[in-house]
Design an enzyme around this catalytic site. Structure first.
Site, PDB file in Angstrom:
ATOM      1  N   TYR A 173       7.881   1.125  -7.705  1.00 60.10           N
ATOM      2  CA  TYR A 173       7.129  -0.130  -7.741  1.00 60.10           C
ATOM      3  C   TYR A 173       6.670  -0.462  -9.168  1.00 60.10           C
ATOM      4  O   TYR A 173       6.745  -1.607  -9.596  1.00 60.10           O
ATOM      5  CB  TYR A 173       5.928  -0.054  -6.798  1.00 60.10           C
ATOM      6  CG  TYR A 173       6.292   0.232  -5.348  1.00 60.10           C
ATOM      7  CD1 TYR A 173       7.426  -0.330  -4.764  1.00 60.10           C
ATOM      8  CD2 TYR A 173       5.498   1.061  -4.559  1.00 60.10           C
ATOM      9  CE1 TYR A 173       7.758  -0.073  -3.439  1.00 60.10           C
ATOM     10  CE2 TYR A 173       5.814   1.321  -3.230  1.00 60.10           C
ATOM     11  CZ  TYR A 173       6.948   0.762  -2.671  1.00 60.10           C
ATOM     12  OH  TYR A 173       7.267   1.023  -1.363  1.00 60.10           O
ATOM     13  N   GLU A 206       0.854  -1.184   0.000  1.00 63.00           N
ATOM     14  CA  GLU A 206       0.000   0.000   0.000  1.00 63.00           C
ATOM     15  C   GLU A 206       0.882   1.222   0.000  1.00 63.00           C
ATOM     16  O   GLU A 206       1.885   1.266   0.715  1.00 63.00           O
ATOM     17  CB  GLU A 206      -0.842   0.058   1.280  1.00 63.00           C
ATOM     18  CG  GLU A 206      -2.040  -0.834   1.239  1.00 63.00           C
ATOM     19  CD  GLU A 206      -2.810  -0.773   2.543  1.00 63.00           C
ATOM     20  OE1 GLU A 206      -3.658  -1.645   2.730  1.00 63.00           O
ATOM     21  OE2 GLU A 206      -2.535   0.128   3.365  1.00 63.00           O
TER      22      GLU A 206
HETATM   23  C1  LIG Z   1      10.719   5.456  -2.746  1.00 62.25           C
HETATM   24  C2  LIG Z   1      12.234   5.410  -2.469  1.00 62.25           C
HETATM   25  C3  LIG Z   1      12.511   4.223  -1.562  1.00 62.25           C
HETATM   26  C4  LIG Z   1      12.957   5.217  -3.817  1.00 62.25           C
HETATM   27  O1  LIG Z   1      14.328   4.956  -3.518  1.00 62.25           O
HETATM   28  P1  LIG Z   1      15.494   5.396  -4.526  1.00 62.25           P
HETATM   29  O2  LIG Z   1      16.751   4.802  -4.034  1.00 62.25           O
HETATM   30  O3  LIG Z   1      15.457   6.851  -4.736  1.00 62.25           O
HETATM   31  O4  LIG Z   1      15.016   4.661  -5.874  1.00 62.25           O
HETATM   32  P2  LIG Z   1      15.937   4.338  -7.133  1.00 62.25           P
HETATM   33  O5  LIG Z   1      17.028   5.347  -7.267  1.00 62.25           O
HETATM   34  O6  LIG Z   1      16.330   2.909  -7.097  1.00 62.25           O
HETATM   35  O7  LIG Z   1      14.903   4.569  -8.302  1.00 62.25           O
HETATM   36  C5  LIG Z   1      14.358   3.462  -9.017  1.00 62.25           C
HETATM   37  C6  LIG Z   1      13.223   3.981  -9.883  1.00 62.25           C
HETATM   38  O8  LIG Z   1      12.132   4.420  -9.083  1.00 62.25           O
HETATM   39  C7  LIG Z   1      11.496   5.519  -9.731  1.00 62.25           C
HETATM   40  N1  LIG Z   1      11.658   6.722  -8.922  1.00 62.25           N
HETATM   41  C8  LIG Z   1      12.477   6.910  -7.859  1.00 62.25           C
HETATM   42  N2  LIG Z   1      12.337   8.177  -7.399  1.00 62.25           N
HETATM   43  C9  LIG Z   1      11.425   8.779  -8.183  1.00 62.25           C
HETATM   44  C10 LIG Z   1      10.858  10.070  -8.207  1.00 62.25           C
HETATM   45  N3  LIG Z   1      11.217  11.006  -7.308  1.00 62.25           N
HETATM   46  N4  LIG Z   1       9.933  10.348  -9.154  1.00 62.25           N
HETATM   47  C11 LIG Z   1       9.564   9.421 -10.058  1.00 62.25           C
HETATM   48  N5  LIG Z   1      10.083   8.160 -10.097  1.00 62.25           N
HETATM   49  C12 LIG Z   1      10.987   7.857  -9.168  1.00 62.25           C
HETATM   50  C13 LIG Z   1      12.190   5.706 -11.058  1.00 62.25           C
HETATM   51  O9  LIG Z   1      11.547   4.886 -12.012  1.00 62.25           O
HETATM   52  C14 LIG Z   1      13.572   5.174 -10.731  1.00 62.25           C
HETATM   53  O10 LIG Z   1      14.290   4.769 -11.867  1.00 62.25           O
HETATM   54  P3  LIG Z   1      15.202   5.858 -12.651  1.00 62.25           P
HETATM   55  O11 LIG Z   1      16.011   6.609 -11.625  1.00 62.25           O
HETATM   56  O12 LIG Z   1      16.028   4.997 -13.551  1.00 62.25           O
HETATM   57  O13 LIG Z   1      14.225   6.736 -13.360  1.00 62.25           O
HETATM   58  C15 LIG Z   1      12.729   6.747  -1.839  1.00 62.25           C
HETATM   59  O14 LIG Z   1      12.266   7.828  -2.622  1.00 62.25           O
HETATM   60  C16 LIG Z   1      12.305   6.957  -0.400  1.00 62.25           C
HETATM   61  O15 LIG Z   1      12.974   6.534   0.537  1.00 62.25           O
HETATM   62  N6  LIG Z   1      11.147   7.644  -0.165  1.00 62.25           N
HETATM   63  C17 LIG Z   1      10.689   7.923   1.188  1.00 62.25           C
HETATM   64  C18 LIG Z   1      10.151   6.677   1.861  1.00 62.25           C
HETATM   65  C19 LIG Z   1       8.919   6.160   1.153  1.00 62.25           C
HETATM   66  O16 LIG Z   1       8.004   6.909   0.834  1.00 62.25           O
HETATM   67  N7  LIG Z   1       8.880   4.823   0.922  1.00 62.25           N
HETATM   68  C20 LIG Z   1       7.772   4.175   0.245  1.00 62.25           C
HETATM   69  C21 LIG Z   1       6.634   3.875   1.135  1.00 62.25           C
HETATM   70  S1  LIG Z   1       6.995   2.612   2.319  1.00 62.25           S
END
Ligand SMILES: CC(C)(COP(=O)(O)OP(=O)(O)OC[C@H]1O[C@@H](n2cnc3c(N)ncnc32)[C@H](O)[C@@H]1OP(=O)(O)O)[C@@H](O)C(=O)NCCC(=O)NCCS
Length: 149
Positions: free
Chosen positions: A119, A107
């Site tokens: 995701y 979720e």
């Molecule tokens: C969600 C989260 C875990 C992503 O981690 P991350 O290390 O930045 O992700 P990645 O660098 O591996 O990105 C993988 C893909 O996710 C997507 N993505 C990541 N950040 C994004 C953003 N700000 N906007 C759109 N797509 C995004 C992209 O498709 C990305 O691939 P790309 O960089 O080649 O375009 C991070 O933003 C986070 O910690 N957010 C706060 C906590 C949270 O809300 N967690 C989810 C709910 S439990």
């Protein structure tokens, strides 16, 4: 430097509590809740950390022992300074590796574009919504993943 993704150890607990606070603020799990998660490691929890000599990200999964039961992704988070460098993706690769042949649900808040983007990139699709589920009336998006066979 690419972090190593590994199973969490008891000594990671303080860093996880602190990073969860940074990533989720008022929605962070308390230290006691994290202790509970660790106590369920032999039961149904999987906690992965991204390790760069310090914990820079983590994922928490609920993996019931009965294979027919769905897996749930409870948390995925990366330290703000290192987001968009692939660490969330590394955590998801390792997490989904544990989920071969199973259905995975999660979720996520409808406005959480980064998480939804992450995701979707792994093949999760929206299957339903819980209207007004979060504080402030925001919808929860329910997403599902199933390994291609
Ligand atoms: C969600 C989260 C875990 C992503 O981690 P991350 O290390 O930045 O992700 P990645 O660098 O591996 O990105 C993988 C893909 O996710 C997507 N993505 C990541 N950040 C994004 C953003 N700000 N906007 C759109 N797509 C995004 C992209 O498709 C990305 O691939 P790309 O960089 O080649 O375009 C991070 O933003 C986070 O910690 N957010 C706060 C906590 C949270 O809300 N967690 C989810 C709910 S439990």
């Amino acid at each position: 430097m690419r972090p190593a993704i590994r199973a969490a150890r008891a000594e990671d607990l303080p860093e996880l509590v602190a990073l969860d606070e940074v990533c989720f603020g008022s929605e962070a799990w308390s230290a006691g809740a994290w202790v509970d998660e660790f106590e369920r490691l032999s039961e149904d929890r999987v906690i992965l950390v991204a390790d760069e000599g310090r914990v820079v990200g983590y994922a928490v999964l609920l993996v019931p022992p009965v294979l027919e039961d769905v897996v749930e992704v409870l948390r995925v988070a990366v330290t703000p300074a290192e987001r968009r460098t692939g660490i969330g993706g590394q955590l998801m690769v390792m997490a989904l590796d544990r989920c071969a042949g199973r259905t995975v649900l999660l979720e996520v808040a409808a406005s959480n574009e980064s998480a939804i983007g992450l995701y979707r990139g792994f093949g999760f699709g929206e299957i339903s919504r819980r209207r007004g589920y979060y504080g402030g009336g925001e919808d929860a998006v329910i997403m599902r993943w199933r390994e291609e066979t």
